[in-house]
Design a protein around this motif. Structure first.
Motif, PDB file in Angstrom:
ATOM      1  N   UNK B 345       3.121  -3.306  -3.048  1.00  0.00           N
ATOM      2  CA  UNK B 345       2.708  -1.897  -2.990  1.00  0.00           C
ATOM      3  C   UNK B 345       1.202  -1.778  -3.266  1.00  0.00           C
ATOM      4  N   UNK B 346       0.731  -2.484  -4.288  1.00  0.00           N
ATOM      5  CA  UNK B 346      -0.697  -2.451  -4.628  1.00  0.00           C
ATOM      6  C   UNK B 346      -1.541  -3.083  -3.522  1.00  0.00           C
ATOM      7  N   UNK B 349      -1.980  -0.698  -0.659  1.00  0.00           N
ATOM      8  CA  UNK B 349      -2.968   0.352  -0.955  1.00  0.00           C
ATOM      9  C   UNK B 349      -4.385  -0.175  -0.735  1.00  0.00           C
ATOM     10  N   UNK B 350      -4.622  -1.385  -1.161  1.00  0.00           N
ATOM     11  CA  UNK B 350      -5.952  -1.965  -1.027  1.00  0.00           C
ATOM     12  C   UNK B 350      -6.290  -2.241   0.451  1.00  0.00           C
ATOM     13  N   UNK B 351      -5.293  -2.696   1.195  1.00  0.00           N
ATOM     14  CA  UNK B 351      -5.509  -2.895   2.635  1.00  0.00           C
ATOM     15  C   UNK B 351      -5.901  -1.586   3.313  1.00  0.00           C
ATOM     16  N   UNK B 352      -5.177  -0.535   2.967  1.00  0.00           N
ATOM     17  CA  UNK B 352      -5.456   0.768   3.590  1.00  0.00           C
ATOM     18  C   UNK B 352      -6.862   1.225   3.214  1.00  0.00           C
ATOM     19  N   UNK B 353      -7.228   1.022   1.940  1.00  0.00           N
ATOM     20  CA  UNK B 353      -8.578   1.408   1.504  1.00  0.00           C
ATOM     21  C   UNK B 353      -9.643   0.653   2.301  1.00  0.00           C
ATOM     22  N   UNK B 363      11.627  -3.972  -1.672  1.00  0.00           N
ATOM     23  CA  UNK B 363      10.895  -4.098  -2.935  1.00  0.00           C
ATOM     24  C   UNK B 363       9.550  -4.824  -2.804  1.00  0.00           C
ATOM     25  N   UNK B 364       9.352  -5.632  -1.747  1.00  0.00           N
ATOM     26  CA  UNK B 364       8.170  -6.523  -1.759  1.00  0.00           C
ATOM     27  C   UNK B 364       7.605  -6.768  -0.366  1.00  0.00           C
ATOM     28  N   UNK B 365       7.746  -5.788   0.532  1.00  0.00           N
ATOM     29  CA  UNK B 365       7.401  -6.020   1.932  1.00  0.00           C
ATOM     30  C   UNK B 365       6.106  -5.300   2.327  1.00  0.00           C
ATOM     31  N   UNK B 366       5.182  -6.104   2.905  1.00  0.00           N
ATOM     32  CA  UNK B 366       4.043  -5.544   3.645  1.00  0.00           C
ATOM     33  C   UNK B 366       4.471  -5.499   5.104  1.00  0.00           C
TER      34      UNK B 366
END
Lengths: 392, 392
Positions: B345-346, B349-353, B363-366
């Motif tokens: 999840x974190x 968020x960083x990829x999107x930023x 639970x753990x999927x990009x």
């Protein structure tokens, strides 16, 4: 005739809602009296929808679900409709069609009244309500009986679970007494579902005050939300925690992004949602509701009664004997006038060809809706004049 | 690294679908890999929707129900989707959400198989399908059992009425064999309902060829129809005459303007409609579908496989050991790549930023979607490069 014109012009000059007409995109050459079927375009809509498409969808894309408020839009827009129907925030939600919401409400109501298996349906209702109620009853082991609204108090029995009523009869324009009929239904231990499609936005509705159990309504008539704009559902505050509705889509889940395998309903009115909402139609409605900013619904009702009364007077004077109003002459009417007329379908086509837009309802009804936000007394007069021409 | 770039640039130069990207409104600074959640905006949409609002609604108003083709739009747009899912015209209709269409299809299927009371539901499905199936089963006296798609053939029994399957697993991207599974279900005398939300528009679907009974799909992912665009429903041609669906709104009636007191279903696919369609969202989808004009779905599939294979290669070379693909490496995959990742999840968020837009699924999927109409190989490379930066 000049008396009627003087009267119309004077009434328009002193109309406290005259300024609202400017919020709509209208043609000078057309008298549009079909706002009870599809409300006219509010001027605020095109630019707002363009922004939703080009910026919210086009630039922000998926981020708009949170950043542009898409996710909560069904509840937020429900809160904007709430004051128009006498509800507090948090008890109206927007989404799906009126038909789907009738299904949702009928099933929910039947589940709240176990042991009772009869649904009384307004025999004068717009047919979809009856069709859908039959389907919901079939799926829940109930049976449906059609009764006239005036007969409801006498027809209620110990087996009555629910009564579905129309606040305003779509054909005749008759307005039913919500307080008296709701009271009668409750006295029999049953629940009531009101369809507000022809009253919401046309006159004050007092859902909370009358302790109405459920209500549905459409937003593309007097609320001007655009073609097929999503419908709304109201659930009485104290019934909401026990609402057990059948369209248990992910948007009604307590944790919609948790992707839990088991269903748990959301705590508030979001439990009456289903799938992903049609955002473009929903935000078109949102923009359209700006036309109500600063508008007093009591003044809307006063103007509505004045317009419909004046139209009947014009018809009486200009079209004597050729048509007959089937809309109540007293205040038990909505915001339309329905005239019984020989060859009504042909007559309406001719009216439309001459720039007076109402609609035809079988078997013999010319229907004219008077949307108080943008209809003038001179429009009512013009409609009667053209009707006189057509029938002469 | 320069090998990867050379490969990407060469692949984009020889891409037979490269010209389609110009039909979409994209940002140079953003790699948008979330078209499997919300497709990007097709450039044709803003002007077409503006015309619908300002002219069709604003000027023609109620006349547009016939003159602008609003009334038939659900069937007409269904006919545009039909070739993308291997159906003939007249057997796909657009309207309501995917959730509502799952309800409609499950109830209809259970009514076609009296005496059988078990529904098998894909245990890996997007949750709404399971929630809705539970509700439909509760209302029809059936019971639901969750099974993994690969176990369906072994779990089918004489009491199985219906099997609901996802063509592509929304989480892992696994593509299931529609022909083999449909055949197994039919051999057991049951019906199948396929959810095409993650395959329609991403790869060739062959509903008629496999004699699929029912299918539903969403139009806001690979079909780019806009946020919450209405869903579609397919009914197998020979089953249509016996379709007995529960949302019997007026638009599904044989004579919708007759206002008949009794319900009679329309003869064709219109019987799967319900209430008044949300026209603004529906015609937004109609405009968006123009992006498919002249596009060969077989080429779409080839490009999809090339893009996803190349992305996995980039990840293997640039992000070794930090993530693990849970998407099949062979051709049994849709048009996405899902990477299992600590703190997914974190990380997302960083990829999107940093301008790489995918999404996170518990639970753990990009999750990275590769929409072949507008995604380039250089975008896949850039996404892997930024992922390597974020994880380093």
């Amino acid at each position: 005739m000049s008396d009627l014109r003087d009267w119309a012009e004077q009434a328009d000059l002193t109309d406290p809602l005259a300024w609202v007409r400017e919020r709509f995109d209208l043609d000078d050459g057309v008298v549009y009296l079909d706002g009870n079927s599809l409300g006219a375009l509010p001027r605020a809509v095109p630019a707002r929808v363009a922004e939703v498409i080009s910026h919210q969808w086009g630039r922000l894309r998926i981020r708009s679900w949170s950043e542009s408020g898409w996710w909560d839009a069904p509840q937020r827009i429900g809160d904007r409709i709430a004051p128009l129907v006498g509800a507090r925030p948090g008890h109206v939600v927007v989404g799906d069609s009126t038909s789907v919401n009738v299904f949702r409400a009928v099933v929910s109501a039947l589940r709240m009244t176990p042991g009772r298996t009869e649904v009384l349906v307004d025999a004068t209702t717009f047919p979809t309500d009856g069709y859908i109620t039959e389907s919901a009853a079939r799926m829940t082991g109930a049976r449906v009986r059609a009764v006239r609204p005036e007969d409801v108090p006498a027809e209620l029995g110990p087996d009555t679970a629910l009564v579905l009523l129309n606040h305003v009869d779509y054909r005749t324009g008759r307005l039913w007494d919500m307080g008296a009929l709701t009271g009668a239904v409750h006295s029999a231990g049953a629940r009531v579902l009101w369809d507000l499609s022809h009253s919401g936005g046309a006159l004050p509705v007092e859902l909370d005050r009358h302790r109405v159990d459920f209500a549905v309504g459409c937003t593309y008539k007097y609320l001007n939300g655009g073609p097929g704009a999503p419908a709304y559902l109201y659930v009485r505050p104290d019934l909401l925690p026990e609402l057990d509705q059948p369209l248990t889509g992910w948007c009604s889940h307590a944790d919609p992004f948790g992707m839990e395998p088991r269903y748990r309903p959301a705590p508030g009115i979001a439990r009456a949602r289903a799938g992903t909402p049609e955002i473009i139609s929903l935000l078109t409605l949102d923009a359209a509701l700006d036309a109500w900013d600063g508008v007093d619904i009591a003044q809307v009702r006063q103007k509505s009664l004045a317009l419909t009364e004046f139209f009947v007077r014009c018809v009486d004077e200009l079209v004597p004997g050729r048509v007959r109003s089937v809309t109540p002459a007293d205040e038990s009417r909505g915001s339309q006038v329905s005239l019984s007329c020989v060859d009504a379908e042909t007559v309406m086509k001719e009216l439309i060809a001459r720039g007076v837009v109402g609609d035809y309802r079988p078997p013999d009804i010319l229907r004219f809706g008077f949307t108080p936000l943008y209809t003038r007394h001179v429009d009512a007069l013009r409609a009667a004049e053209v009707l006189a021409e057509v029938l002469s």
